[in-house]
Design a protein around this motif. Structure first.
Motif, PDB file in Angstrom:
ATOM      1  N   MET F  92      49.697  31.498  69.347  1.00  0.00           N
ATOM      2  CA  MET F  92      48.279  31.165  70.102  1.00  0.00           C
ATOM      3  C   MET F  92      48.492  30.586  71.610  1.00  0.00           C
ATOM      4  SD  MET F  92      45.093  31.325  69.813  1.00  0.00           S
ATOM      5  CE  MET F  92      44.692  31.635  68.292  1.00  0.00           C
ATOM      6  N   GLU F  93      49.529  30.330  71.999  1.00  0.00           N
ATOM      7  CA  GLU F  93      49.936  29.838  73.411  1.00  0.00           C
ATOM      8  C   GLU F  93      49.985  30.731  74.382  1.00  0.00           C
ATOM      9  OE1 GLU F  93      51.554  28.753  70.648  1.00  0.00           O
ATOM     10  OE2 GLU F  93      53.874  29.012  71.089  1.00  0.00           O
ATOM     11  N   ASP F  94      50.340  32.085  73.500  1.00  0.00           N
ATOM     12  CA  ASP F  94      50.693  33.013  74.715  1.00  0.00           C
ATOM     13  C   ASP F  94      49.601  34.177  74.706  1.00  0.00           C
ATOM     14  OD1 ASP F  94      53.082  31.989  74.816  1.00  0.00           O
ATOM     15  OD2 ASP F  94      54.266  33.526  73.537  1.00  0.00           O
ATOM     16  N   VAL F  95      48.385  33.782  73.747  1.00  0.00           N
ATOM     17  CA  VAL F  95      47.117  34.698  73.798  1.00  0.00           C
ATOM     18  C   VAL F  95      46.613  34.495  75.208  1.00  0.00           C
ATOM     19  CG1 VAL F  95      45.081  35.041  72.890  1.00  0.00           C
ATOM     20  CG2 VAL F  95      46.882  34.542  71.545  1.00  0.00           C
ATOM     21  N   ASP F  96      46.248  36.040  75.448  1.00  0.00           N
ATOM     22  CA  ASP F  96      45.631  36.140  77.164  1.00  0.00           C
ATOM     23  C   ASP F  96      43.916  35.855  76.675  1.00  0.00           C
ATOM     24  OD1 ASP F  96      44.422  36.710  79.465  1.00  0.00           O
ATOM     25  OD2 ASP F  96      45.269  38.799  79.278  1.00  0.00           O
ATOM     26  N   ILE F  97      43.637  34.650  76.585  1.00  0.00           N
ATOM     27  CA  ILE F  97      42.120  34.178  76.147  1.00  0.00           C
ATOM     28  C   ILE F  97      41.183  35.083  77.140  1.00  0.00           C
ATOM     29  CG2 ILE F  97      40.251  32.687  76.544  1.00  0.00           C
ATOM     30  CD1 ILE F  97      41.330  32.148  73.788  1.00  0.00           C
ATOM     31  N   ALA F  98      41.358  35.146  78.181  1.00  0.00           N
ATOM     32  CA  ALA F  98      40.392  35.925  79.132  1.00  0.00           C
ATOM     33  C   ALA F  98      40.110  37.182  78.658  1.00  0.00           C
ATOM     34  CB  ALA F  98      40.667  35.956  80.344  1.00  0.00           C
ATOM     35  N   LYS F  99      40.942  37.826  77.798  1.00  0.00           N
ATOM     36  CA  LYS F  99      40.839  39.218  77.513  1.00  0.00           C
ATOM     37  C   LYS F  99      39.938  39.301  76.259  1.00  0.00           C
ATOM     38  CE  LYS F  99      43.630  43.422  76.273  1.00  0.00           C
ATOM     39  NZ  LYS F  99      44.772  43.914  75.480  1.00  0.00           N
ATOM     40  N   PHE F 100      39.747  38.310  75.721  1.00  0.00           N
ATOM     41  CA  PHE F 100      38.897  38.321  74.439  1.00  0.00           C
ATOM     42  C   PHE F 100      37.529  37.967  74.344  1.00  0.00           C
ATOM     43  CE2 PHE F 100      43.533  38.554  73.158  1.00  0.00           C
ATOM     44  CZ  PHE F 100      43.539  40.061  72.755  1.00  0.00           C
ATOM     45  N   VAL F 101      37.047  37.345  75.409  1.00  0.00           N
ATOM     46  CA  VAL F 101      35.895  36.729  75.607  1.00  0.00           C
ATOM     47  C   VAL F 101      35.133  37.380  76.692  1.00  0.00           C
ATOM     48  CG1 VAL F 101      34.506  34.546  75.698  1.00  0.00           C
ATOM     49  CG2 VAL F 101      36.632  34.537  74.436  1.00  0.00           C
ATOM     50  N   LYS F 102      33.990  38.050  76.720  1.00  0.00           N
ATOM     51  CA  LYS F 102      33.211  38.310  77.580  1.00  0.00           C
ATOM     52  C   LYS F 102      33.031  37.420  78.797  1.00  0.00           C
ATOM     53  CE  LYS F 102      30.739  41.414  75.158  1.00  0.00           C
ATOM     54  NZ  LYS F 102      29.409  42.231  74.749  1.00  0.00           N
ATOM     55  N   GLN F 103      33.120  37.491  79.996  1.00  0.00           N
ATOM     56  CA  GLN F 103      32.705  36.581  80.967  1.00  0.00           C
ATOM     57  C   GLN F 103      31.331  36.846  81.485  1.00  0.00           C
ATOM     58  OE1 GLN F 103      34.778  34.019  81.740  1.00  0.00           O
ATOM     59  NE2 GLN F 103      35.814  34.916  79.978  1.00  0.00           N
ATOM     60  N   PRO F 104      30.772  35.478  81.777  1.00  0.00           N
ATOM     61  CA  PRO F 104      29.329  35.800  82.263  1.00  0.00           C
ATOM     62  C   PRO F 104      29.168  36.383  83.644  1.00  0.00           C
ATOM     63  CG  PRO F 104      30.182  33.677  82.692  1.00  0.00           C
ATOM     64  CD  PRO F 104      31.262  34.368  81.786  1.00  0.00           C
ATOM     65  N   PRO F 105      28.127  36.984  84.035  1.00  0.00           N
ATOM     66  CA  PRO F 105      27.999  37.440  85.122  1.00  0.00           C
ATOM     67  C   PRO F 105      28.091  36.798  86.359  1.00  0.00           C
ATOM     68  CG  PRO F 105      25.856  37.565  84.053  1.00  0.00           C
ATOM     69  CD  PRO F 105      26.857  37.252  83.158  1.00  0.00           C
ATOM     70  N   VAL F 106      28.042  35.328  86.215  1.00  0.00           N
ATOM     71  CA  VAL F 106      27.950  34.351  87.327  1.00  0.00           C
ATOM     72  C   VAL F 106      29.098  33.407  86.853  1.00  0.00           C
ATOM     73  CG1 VAL F 106      26.895  32.501  88.203  1.00  0.00           C
ATOM     74  CG2 VAL F 106      25.517  34.678  87.718  1.00  0.00           C
ATOM     75  N   PRO F 107      30.107  33.091  87.777  1.00  0.00           N
ATOM     76  CA  PRO F 107      31.054  32.199  87.323  1.00  0.00           C
ATOM     77  C   PRO F 107      30.474  30.625  86.688  1.00  0.00           C
ATOM     78  CG  PRO F 107      31.362  32.981  89.718  1.00  0.00           C
ATOM     79  CD  PRO F 107      30.048  33.082  89.229  1.00  0.00           C
ATOM     80  N   LYS F 108      31.324  30.411  85.637  1.00  0.00           N
ATOM     81  CA  LYS F 108      30.877  29.175  84.923  1.00  0.00           C
ATOM     82  C   LYS F 108      30.718  27.912  85.889  1.00  0.00           C
ATOM     83  CE  LYS F 108      32.737  25.879  81.638  1.00  0.00           C
ATOM     84  NZ  LYS F 108      33.737  25.478  80.556  1.00  0.00           N
ATOM     85  N   GLU F 109      31.506  27.778  86.896  1.00  0.00           N
ATOM     86  CA  GLU F 109      31.358  26.597  87.780  1.00  0.00           C
ATOM     87  C   GLU F 109      30.052  26.518  88.446  1.00  0.00           C
ATOM     88  OE1 GLU F 109      33.880  28.735  87.717  1.00  0.00           O
ATOM     89  OE2 GLU F 109      35.196  27.231  86.444  1.00  0.00           O
ATOM     90  N   GLU F 110      29.480  27.751  89.017  1.00  0.00           N
ATOM     91  CA  GLU F 110      28.193  27.916  89.699  1.00  0.00           C
ATOM     92  C   GLU F 110      27.222  27.900  88.647  1.00  0.00           C
ATOM     93  OE1 GLU F 110      27.221  28.437  92.341  1.00  0.00           O
ATOM     94  OE2 GLU F 110      25.311  29.738  92.018  1.00  0.00           O
ATOM     95  N   LEU F 111      27.324  28.121  87.362  1.00  0.00           N
ATOM     96  CA  LEU F 111      26.240  27.826  86.495  1.00  0.00           C
ATOM     97  C   LEU F 111      26.165  26.505  86.070  1.00  0.00           C
ATOM     98  CD1 LEU F 111      26.881  30.771  83.727  1.00  0.00           C
ATOM     99  CD2 LEU F 111      25.013  30.345  85.430  1.00  0.00           C
TER     100      LEU F 111
END
Lengths: 312, 312, 312, 312, 312, 312
Positions: F92-111
């Motif tokens: 689990m610690e080596d999983v590339d999380i970003a590869k498995f969850v679709k990202q929003p069209p606007v960055p989270k910080e901005e939202l």
């Protein structure tokens, strides 16, 4: 003599022209490539397999073209399948068109004759002017198109056949019930589905045009009548009554009529349309069913399975 | 000459027979008693007022009886009202029946003749046996009843008129479309509404019987056919096909058919029934409407208001 | 200063112009004739009674005319009633039009200016050509008509007000969501309800025209665009997209759209139309309701009664 | 001991009687023929494959017969599959009937005893006469049939089980609520589904008869009661009330009742029927589901997935 | 002895306490003022008229108060009317409460005893804790409120009566069908309608509170259970199962349940609720109907008119 | 660089991390075992086959884990398939999380920044207290969750993205229409879908929790507000208005709202929610569609196929 797809039987060797209605290059589960095909003529369709894919096979089996094939008919999971031994494209000029379009139960010439007789019987001048103008504008498609893509009257001249039958019924009922304006009724019937010549497109495989999907034959035809009447300088109520009959003929907003029938002639038109469409659809569905048994589920008739009596 | 309610005009003095369809003894807002009445003949109804209530008035104005009245026609809140000057009961034997029951547009004798001709045309023996048995059993009501209490064909012999029209249409379509069993279709049409002779009751004012409300004419008639066929020892599919046509003829479970049409003849019967009922209902609603204007809302036609064209 | 109907109070003596929206000569229950009237201005309506009917009264109180009346305001069964003492007709040139048509919340000039600014902002040439042509053809009605006969925006220029609001929202959303063709969206919005100028008729009392009832503003407007595009020789997809937006803008076949929205701009148009119509309708219904209580049932909002919060 | 289909596990060798519910001779994608089979007993069904097709195999695997097979249980695409090594037909007299029909949760004798006790408890003579007549006429099917082809109570004696449960509930509620005619209610319950003995047919695989599809068990049973009452010379309201209960027991025209419940006993009958059918259907669907998880979608319960609580 | 409104007969002189449920000062058509009143007790209501309006009459006839009146019962347009001779207000402490609230068919003490016995029978500790907490919190309203404003169980303690009946049925079915968690079922039944104590308000005339209209008793009660469970530190599935039963008990989203029953106990609860509500409503509607005749249209039972058999 | 599933092309050799979303050990039709797999990342999914099943393969391909695979991309029946050559589990610690969850069209910080700005803009103290309390209680899920499992906004932070867009629209309309309580509207918008943080569960594959299925996010959130308000000692109407907005925001009982919008702010919220959900869903469906062609059928938009104009 040409053998039709519906006549193919297991084990026989066949050759002839077939329309490629679908095609894909695939790999089987031991890694070998093959062509998976949907082949048809007017009598039906059959799944085809070309197991050894040659260099040209993808270009030969282009969707929408006609090919001359030799092959063997096999059974696979209870359906017939055509194992293709050889295939070549047929130039458009050599295509046996009659093999790919279902023919109407009555010859086209006869239908055209009856259609014209109905037109000639109309005495109201405004009706005649609009009718003549639009027949000229929308023929010859008017005389060749099916009435629907996959339901009732889905053969060449189906639109004409459906229109002539409805006109016959219109004449019958206009004599039966009092106070019906026969000319308005008949003109409405002859015009009501003409918009389908714009809604559908394509010479062999009929499908909805973009305009057909976004606007629908009902609104398209209403606009045609309105423009015709304006161009012809007609000032009477006649165009409005005809437009209303076209707009309301599906008899229900659920089926795409923006207004419901509000004149006697519009109501009668929608009832006759409903009656003829259902009778012809059921006739087609009962075709080939054994006496004493049921049809498949018929989607436009509420998915019901109809019974063909034994007729003892 | 007898003056009908629909012909009354403001200010005139009238006398004649009227049916008391409703009656109540009331007190006005200065404390005086009066009779508030609903009086009618076959042409329409009028509100009646008897201002000075005599000792016998309550017994004279019994609901369901016919009275001979003299009075003046006045206007009250945009409707006509009959101010009654004198009244007396009419013995049943002196009642002018023809004044209280709407007559059919075609004479009864003519309708009976056409009905019988349809019966005679049927060659299928099982159909004829069942038909003959049930006509005998359910006449004479069969020939006198209205087709509906307050909708289409609501006049004497309305049931007969509706049945004969549908039979005519059945003959027309059986010749038009292929593979229709004309005898089955015609027998189904002749039988389909006969259950109404059990559903309705009453000599002058028709209303639903308790049995009619709890069981409905559809189920009642299906049972009649079943018993008839058993009594007659019929073993073919014919009774089942006829029962099916009766059960399914409303064409929708929403309107009380427990099964939907599943044979070609049953489908055609339900379409013809729908067409004839709506056309006659609309005809009646358009009656008296000025060209270029609209009817009242017609409840059984989705509350729509229909347009009568100017007919220039 | 002119006193409006909504300001009438029990017991007061009033005089001024009123529109006769209904009139009938009646007889009361002691036999005396009187005029029963429906009188209104833009603020509301009141039942009127003229107890002693003079020779000219029937011609004075003609439906659709404006009369100058003097009278007393009384209460009858919880509603106010106007007991008319004298009345005379007002010649059309002396009618105080502003008294009979509800004014929009924003002045007409301001609305016209905003409408034109939206038109000016459109860069797509085909859109502009069609728009310019149709504005010319359908104004000035376009700028004066209500958006609906009795629901939302039912005041003078209501159609214009509704159109401008929707155009504002269109600009907002076209900037908010990606890939929206702002020119198509805006042109669709400006055109979508223009057919109502044909659907409604009448200078003071708006009502549906026969054409409006039989064809509907949706189909009428679609035909207008189609003819305009043809006359202007436009060959692009633009007219089809605009026609589609007009046909589909009610968003549901149940409400008379023959096709449902099938483009992003058509979907957005129908959503904005729904939003603006409901908000304005609710605003109107909440008007005058006390904080902490409920409105009457609002028919086009599912007959719901809305709550106005206390707003502490 | 006989091993049932539901007990088969991957990798095991089995032998025993199985019903052939479907069979087809197919060709695999390398051209070899094989038999594709659907084999079942009362516990479930399994796909079967006979890879080397012998001369007699098509006649051995006739649909509707029972065969004795030996084979190996394999897994194919997450389902078990039976690879058949040998097979022979079982003569009807040697078939182990009990293996192919699901048994009720209560023994038949016990159900018959309770059914008869309910009959004995009825004191109203007209009810008893009709009931006795019809039980005689429709047994023994009455005691053996399932209550439905594939929904609730779909096992041997299911009809009896459902009827007895409803009768128990009827007795409970007739004591609970005032003014219920217990004899009418109970007789209605005992009769309400008896028409299913005509609607279904077949000794092992139950299916709808043609009569069942075209007429339905509701109308069939109503006719039975009517004829019985006439034959027995019953003149009271009782037959009409019983017929009404049968006609209305589905509680909705959508589900095939031509009339809706209009007496207290008819309403209660339809509510009890609905309650018992749903409870038994849900019980069956929850069977085998792990605590803390959900069932599959249950079609007759609006396709919902039900939760089995953990039951801590 | 107190004479109830339902016992009033034409011509009699009455005196006694009546609730003013509506009042308006009106002017008749000769200009004289009078009070138009709606007066009631628990047995029914009657229109009242006070013809000579005195100075205090408007303050005496305040809506919602109880007055002592003397008057004469007259008939006006087929309904009774009370001509008031004198009237005075009754101080709240002198109001005969029992006259204005319908009493339950079973004494309150008996109902409370049975309710408590059901509570005592529950062994699941989490169920008991939540139940005890909420009974304490929501009584005494829980024991006094009607179950509905104007439908079934609309009398004092109607909520309690309905709850106890359902609990009785719950016990019966939990014994009848296997695998039912009786404690969960019973707790769900006892809680399911308690939110109505928040939804309704008012000591004599029950009506919906603002909170009741905006949130509904279903969501209000779900929140109550959730908060109770949290306060009591309950960690099991029990609160979720109870909340689910409350949310889903109307059995259909159309009737305001945001989720549909998804456990066996929730399904059974909704079926029992439906059954008891309908049976009690029908019982009330049949009350006073003559054997052999029909009720009025019953709105919550699809507007059907029910038949009361002759019961020969 | 990481290659995503959507970028795989026929014939290529790939290696990288993939999520096992489904797995089964099967036997092919010559008896050999293989693993049938469903493998995915955020860009899409592919069917996988491991033909030679090793001893550890069943434990390696555990559903819900991430594996590192090497394989070849082949075509099988018109779809791509991954023939797996080797595979091993990824801790689990080596999983590339970003590869498995679709990202929003606007960055989270901005939202998050925009969300907080909306919160800060609210001046009503009761609104702020409730909002602050619940944001604290339900974050961080609030900021990470998708707005729906498989429809619109189904990416990380989708809930936040949807909420912020609606809040922007809320500010726009609160300025546009008169008499809108901006603080109530904005607070309602920010809260309306927060219940989804309880309704969904799971770090990588989102699915409904048992509580989500049995209670729904609407009722869960209503309870949260109610408890918060009680804990915070708020006595105003504010909590009731917010609870009402949450309960009614689906705008129809059919979609799970137990009450319909009854305040102006609740109506506007439901209209904005509908508009934003549909626009984002359509945007996603049109993504990748060629100009001049149609999308696939879009289930939540009535199964319609939308047209992407050519945009000439």
């Amino acid at each position: 003599m040409v053998k039709m797809v519906s006549e193919f039987t297991e084990g026989e060797h066949i050759s002839g022209q077939l329309l490629v209605s679908n095609a894909a290059k695939c790999v089987n589960n031991v890694g070998a490539a093959y062509m998976n095909l949907d082949l048809r003529d007017s009598s039906g369709n059959i799944n085809g397999k070309k197991w050894d894919v040659g260099a040209d096979d993808e270009s030969i089996f282009e969707i929408g073209t006609v090919v001359y094939v030799e092959g063997e008919v096999l059974k696979y999971k209870e359906s017939l399948q055509l194992k293709i031994l050889s295939a070549k494209r047929v130039p458009m000029e050599d295509v046996d068109i009659a093999k790919f379009v279902k023919q109407p139960p009555v010859p086209k010439e006869e239908l055209v004759r009856r259609f014209n007789a109905h037109v000639e019987s109309i005495k109201n001048e405004d009706c005649r002017k609009i009718l003549d103008y639009l027949i000229k504008r929308l023929s010859p498609k008017l005389f060749d198109y099916p009435a629907a893509v996959s339901v009732h009257h889905d053969y060449a001249c189906g639109l004409l056949m459906h229109t002539v039958s409805m006109a016959d019924h219109g004449v019958y009922f206009a004599q039966y019930y009092p106070d019906i304006d026969k000319d308005i009724l008949l003109t409405g019937i002859l015009l009501h589905d003409m918009g389908k010549t714009i809604e559908f497109e394509g010479p062999v495989i009929f499908k909805y045009s973009v305009e057909g999907k976004l606007l629908g034959h009902i609104s398209l035809m209403m606009s045609e009548i309105r423009r015709a009447a304006e161009g012809l300088g007609i000032k009477s109520e006649v165009p409005m009554l005809l437009e209303h009959m076209v707009l309301s003929h599906h008899g229900s907003t659920e089926f795409g009529s923006p207004v419901l029938p509000l004149t006697k002639e519009a109501l009668l038109l929608s009832l006759i349309d409903n009656l003829d469409s259902k009778m012809v659809l059921l006739e087609k569905s009962l075709d080939g069913v054994e006496p004493g048994s049921f049809t498949q589920k018929i989607y436009p008739l509420d998915n019901r399975m109809f019974y063909k009596p034994k007729g003892e």
